[in-house]
Design an enzyme around this catalytic site. Structure first.
Site, PDB file in Angstrom:
ATOM      1  N   TYR A  60     100.680   8.909  13.669  1.00 24.55           N
ATOM      2  CA  TYR A  60      99.527   8.149  14.173  1.00 24.55           C
ATOM      3  C   TYR A  60      99.792   6.672  13.865  1.00 24.55           C
ATOM      4  O   TYR A  60      99.562   6.181  12.772  1.00 24.55           O
ATOM      5  CB  TYR A  60      98.221   8.616  13.519  1.00 24.55           C
ATOM      6  CG  TYR A  60      97.863  10.086  13.751  1.00 24.55           C
ATOM      7  CD1 TYR A  60      98.506  10.857  14.724  1.00 24.55           C
ATOM      8  CD2 TYR A  60      96.870  10.697  12.988  1.00 24.55           C
ATOM      9  CE1 TYR A  60      98.168  12.192  14.928  1.00 24.55           C
ATOM     10  CE2 TYR A  60      96.527  12.035  13.193  1.00 24.55           C
ATOM     11  CZ  TYR A  60      97.183  12.771  14.152  1.00 24.55           C
ATOM     12  OH  TYR A  60      96.844  14.095  14.343  1.00 24.55           O
ATOM     13  N   PRO A 211      87.886  19.644  17.847  1.00 26.45           N
ATOM     14  CA  PRO A 211      86.670  20.461  17.691  1.00 26.45           C
ATOM     15  C   PRO A 211      85.584  20.089  18.689  1.00 26.45           C
ATOM     16  O   PRO A 211      84.716  20.897  19.009  1.00 26.45           O
ATOM     17  CB  PRO A 211      86.228  20.166  16.251  1.00 26.45           C
ATOM     18  CG  PRO A 211      86.823  18.829  15.930  1.00 26.45           C
ATOM     19  CD  PRO A 211      88.130  18.786  16.671  1.00 26.45           C
ATOM     20  N   LEU A 212      85.672  18.825  19.191  1.00 24.09           N
ATOM     21  CA  LEU A 212      84.700  18.389  20.202  1.00 24.09           C
ATOM     22  C   LEU A 212      85.344  18.404  21.587  1.00 24.09           C
ATOM     23  O   LEU A 212      84.871  17.742  22.506  1.00 24.09           O
ATOM     24  CB  LEU A 212      84.201  16.973  19.864  1.00 24.09           C
ATOM     25  CG  LEU A 212      83.381  16.858  18.577  1.00 24.09           C
ATOM     26  CD1 LEU A 212      83.300  15.412  18.102  1.00 24.09           C
ATOM     27  CD2 LEU A 212      81.983  17.423  18.810  1.00 24.09           C
ATOM     28  N   GLY A 213      86.456  19.130  21.710  1.00 25.11           N
ATOM     29  CA  GLY A 213      87.155  19.151  22.997  1.00 25.11           C
ATOM     30  C   GLY A 213      87.662  17.770  23.364  1.00 25.11           C
ATOM     31  O   GLY A 213      87.691  17.400  24.537  1.00 25.11           O
ATOM     32  N   THR A 216      85.422  15.937  25.563  1.00 26.34           N
ATOM     33  CA  THR A 216      85.202  16.355  26.950  1.00 26.34           C
ATOM     34  C   THR A 216      84.470  17.692  27.049  1.00 26.34           C
ATOM     35  O   THR A 216      84.545  18.346  28.078  1.00 26.34           O
ATOM     36  CB  THR A 216      86.547  16.503  27.690  1.00 26.34           C
ATOM     37  OG1 THR A 216      87.315  17.519  27.013  1.00 26.34           O
ATOM     38  CG2 THR A 216      87.331  15.214  27.722  1.00 26.34           C
TER      39      THR A 216
HETATM   40  N1  LIG Z   1      97.526  19.015  14.842  1.00 31.11           N
HETATM   41  C1  LIG Z   1      97.572  18.377  15.973  1.00 31.11           C
HETATM   42  O1  LIG Z   1      98.534  18.482  16.742  1.00 31.11           O
HETATM   43  C2  LIG Z   1      96.426  17.499  16.361  1.00 31.11           C
HETATM   44  C3  LIG Z   1      96.259  17.072  17.690  1.00 31.11           C
HETATM   45  C4  LIG Z   1      95.155  16.273  17.986  1.00 31.11           C
HETATM   46  C5  LIG Z   1      94.268  15.907  16.990  1.00 31.11           C
HETATM   47  N2  LIG Z   1      94.467  16.321  15.714  1.00 31.11           N
HETATM   48  C6  LIG Z   1      93.535  15.981  14.629  1.00 31.11           C
HETATM   49  O2  LIG Z   1      92.253  16.430  15.012  1.00 31.11           O
HETATM   50  C7  LIG Z   1      91.308  15.382  14.871  1.00 31.11           C
HETATM   51  C8  LIG Z   1      90.209  15.555  15.885  1.00 31.11           C
HETATM   52  O3  LIG Z   1      90.742  15.438  17.190  1.00 31.11           O
HETATM   53  P1  LIG Z   1      90.281  14.317  18.210  1.00 31.11           P
HETATM   54  O4  LIG Z   1      89.714  13.146  17.463  1.00 31.11           O
HETATM   55  O5  LIG Z   1      91.396  14.042  19.115  1.00 31.11           O
HETATM   56  O6  LIG Z   1      89.211  15.096  19.092  1.00 31.11           O
HETATM   57  P2  LIG Z   1      87.680  15.521  18.882  1.00 31.11           P
HETATM   58  O7  LIG Z   1      87.270  15.392  17.463  1.00 31.11           O
HETATM   59  O8  LIG Z   1      87.498  16.819  19.568  1.00 31.11           O
HETATM   60  O9  LIG Z   1      86.954  14.435  19.765  1.00 31.11           O
HETATM   61  C9  LIG Z   1      87.081  13.063  19.523  1.00 31.11           C
HETATM   62  C10 LIG Z   1      86.590  12.362  20.781  1.00 31.11           C
HETATM   63  O10 LIG Z   1      85.218  12.639  20.961  1.00 31.11           O
HETATM   64  C11 LIG Z   1      84.470  11.439  20.904  1.00 31.11           C
HETATM   65  N3  LIG Z   1      83.322  11.707  20.020  1.00 31.11           N
HETATM   66  C12 LIG Z   1      83.372  11.978  18.683  1.00 31.11           C
HETATM   67  N4  LIG Z   1      82.141  12.186  18.193  1.00 31.11           N
HETATM   68  C13 LIG Z   1      81.288  12.036  19.249  1.00 31.11           C
HETATM   69  C14 LIG Z   1      79.885  12.109  19.378  1.00 31.11           C
HETATM   70  N5  LIG Z   1      79.095  12.383  18.323  1.00 31.11           N
HETATM   71  N6  LIG Z   1      79.345  11.893  20.596  1.00 31.11           N
HETATM   72  C15 LIG Z   1      80.113  11.611  21.677  1.00 31.11           C
HETATM   73  N7  LIG Z   1      81.470  11.524  21.608  1.00 31.11           N
HETATM   74  C16 LIG Z   1      82.042  11.726  20.414  1.00 31.11           C
HETATM   75  C17 LIG Z   1      85.378  10.379  20.345  1.00 31.11           C
HETATM   76  O11 LIG Z   1      85.109   9.143  20.920  1.00 31.11           O
HETATM   77  P3  LIG Z   1      84.474   7.918  20.023  1.00 31.11           P
HETATM   78  O12 LIG Z   1      85.631   7.357  19.242  1.00 31.11           O
HETATM   79  O13 LIG Z   1      83.922   7.003  21.041  1.00 31.11           O
HETATM   80  O14 LIG Z   1      83.431   8.541  19.156  1.00 31.11           O
HETATM   81  C18 LIG Z   1      86.747  10.878  20.756  1.00 31.11           C
HETATM   82  O15 LIG Z   1      87.039  10.436  22.068  1.00 31.11           O
HETATM   83  C19 LIG Z   1      92.142  14.117  15.051  1.00 31.11           C
HETATM   84  O16 LIG Z   1      91.500  12.986  14.536  1.00 31.11           O
HETATM   85  C20 LIG Z   1      93.405  14.485  14.339  1.00 31.11           C
HETATM   86  O17 LIG Z   1      93.227  14.243  12.943  1.00 31.11           O
HETATM   87  C21 LIG Z   1      95.520  17.109  15.394  1.00 31.11           C
END
Ligand SMILES: NC(=O)c1ccc[n+]([C@@H]2O[C@H](COP(=O)([O-])OP(=O)(O)OC[C@H]3O[C@@H](n4cnc5c(N)ncnc54)[C@H](OP(=O)(O)O)[C@@H]3O)[C@@H](O)[C@H]2O)c1
Length: 289
Positions: A60, A211-213, A216
């Site tokens: 990252y 976890p929040l897709g 999407t």
């Molecule tokens: N192991 C792996 O290969 C892998 C791959 C991907 C991710 N990860 C880990 O998983 C974590 C979570 O994944 P992620 O951040 O990509 O996806 P996520 O948690 O599913 O979703 C994050 C997205 O949702 C939006 N969001 C978050 N809270 C919200 C809310 N309350 N209301 C509306 N929109 C919201 C964020 O935008 P805003 O910034 O505008 O809130 C961001 O675009 C990452 O931070 C990383 O540490 C691991």
């Protein structure tokens, strides 16, 4: 209802709703965040809200995310657990269809990567070191052998895996104890359900990424109805469902927004009733668009 605390590796307690730091980077997970002060404020607020588990990775940035965590939070609050990942090399920004990364699970690369993460995080031992992806060119047993050596040397405390199937987990466990598995999983993507069940059976923490897709999640009627009844958002329902679904889930929703952070953390207090859990379970049995 499942407890709020999970013991990583049986001895490292964390609240089951943590924070994923990946969003605190530049576009395409490349370089530092555009507003480093705002990103630091999100990290500080996360800890103030009681979050004691933060997930990051060396790719990252690369490096920028781990250094932001160090520069913002070190000296670390006692009990704050940071999990990072290694085993990939970032060669450029992620773009649609191109993650901008390649894999390297060789002993030489993992050793270099751990030294880099120790320095960038400013720690003497990494609480949870996760293999980001299994390198098809390196047998997982070979990669795990170096994880075991690094654990014996005191450079990492617990071992995790990411995007693995049950057979790979068992091959890894034939070499070293596996404390966590981080696989893509959420309300609308349950392809790794068998891995979650496997983790439950073996007391392994299951960290559902996206976890929040990835922001999407569809506002399916079932979710919208539950959100309306509880006064929660659909995202909060999605997080509460993951927390209640299994006692081994460890959540790391990501955000760059203070408002979203506070909304996500509030999901730890949302209790879904049996009928709502059943409705959300059944939603996963039909194809979701
Ligand atoms: N192991 C792996 O290969 C892998 C791959 C991907 C991710 N990860 C880990 O998983 C974590 C979570 O994944 P992620 O951040 O990509 O996806 P996520 O948690 O599913 O979703 C994050 C997205 O949702 C939006 N969001 C978050 N809270 C919200 C809310 N309350 N209301 C509306 N929109 C919201 C964020 O935008 P805003 O910034 O505008 O809130 C961001 O675009 C990452 O931070 C990383 O540490 C691991």
């Amino acid at each position: 209802m499942a407890g709020k605390i999970f013991l990583i590796g049986g001895d490292l307690p964390v609240h089951r709703l943590g924070f994923g730091a990946m969003r605190l980077t530049g576009p395409g997970v490349w370089g530092p965040p555009q507003d480093p002060h705002a990103a630091a404020a999100v990290l500080r607020r996360a800890v103030d809200l009681g979050i004691d588990f933060i997930d990051t990775a060396d790719v990252y940035g690369p490096g920028d995310n781990e250094r932001l965590i160090r520069d913002t939070l070190a000296p670390y609050k006692p009990g704050l657990v940071i999990g990072t990942k290694g085993g990939m090399i970032r060669c450029g920004p992620a773009t649609p269809g191109n993650p901008g990364m390649s894999m390297d699970g060789s002993a030489a690369h993992i050793r270099r990567a751990v030294e880099g993460s120790l320095r960038d995080l400013g720690v003497e031992c990494i609480d949870l070191y996760q293999l980001h992806r299994v390198d098809p060119a390196t047998p997982i047993e070979e990669t795990m052998a170096v994880f075991l050596a690094l654990r014996t040397e005191g450079k990492i405390r617990h071992v995790g895996l990411s995007e693995v199937g049950t057979e790979q987990i068992e091959r890894a466990r034939s070499v070293v104890e596996v404390a966590t598995v981080q696989n893509r999983f959420n309300l609308t993507d349950r392809r790794h359900h068998d891995v979650l069940v496997h983790c439950e059976q073996h007391g392994i923490g299951f960290i559902p990424f996206y976890p929040l897709g990835a922001g999407t999640l569809t506002d399916a009627a079932t979710v919208a109805t539950i959100a309306a009844r509880t006064g929660a958002s659909s995202g909060q329902v999605a997080l509460a469902w993951l927390l209640q679904k299994s006692p081994v889930t460890l959540l790391i929703p990501g955000t760059s927004s203070l408002t979203h952070l506070e909304q996500n953390v509030a999901a730890r207090d949302l209790v879904l009733n049996d009928a709502e859990m059943t409705a959300l379970e059944q939603m996963g049995q039909a194809p979701v668009g």
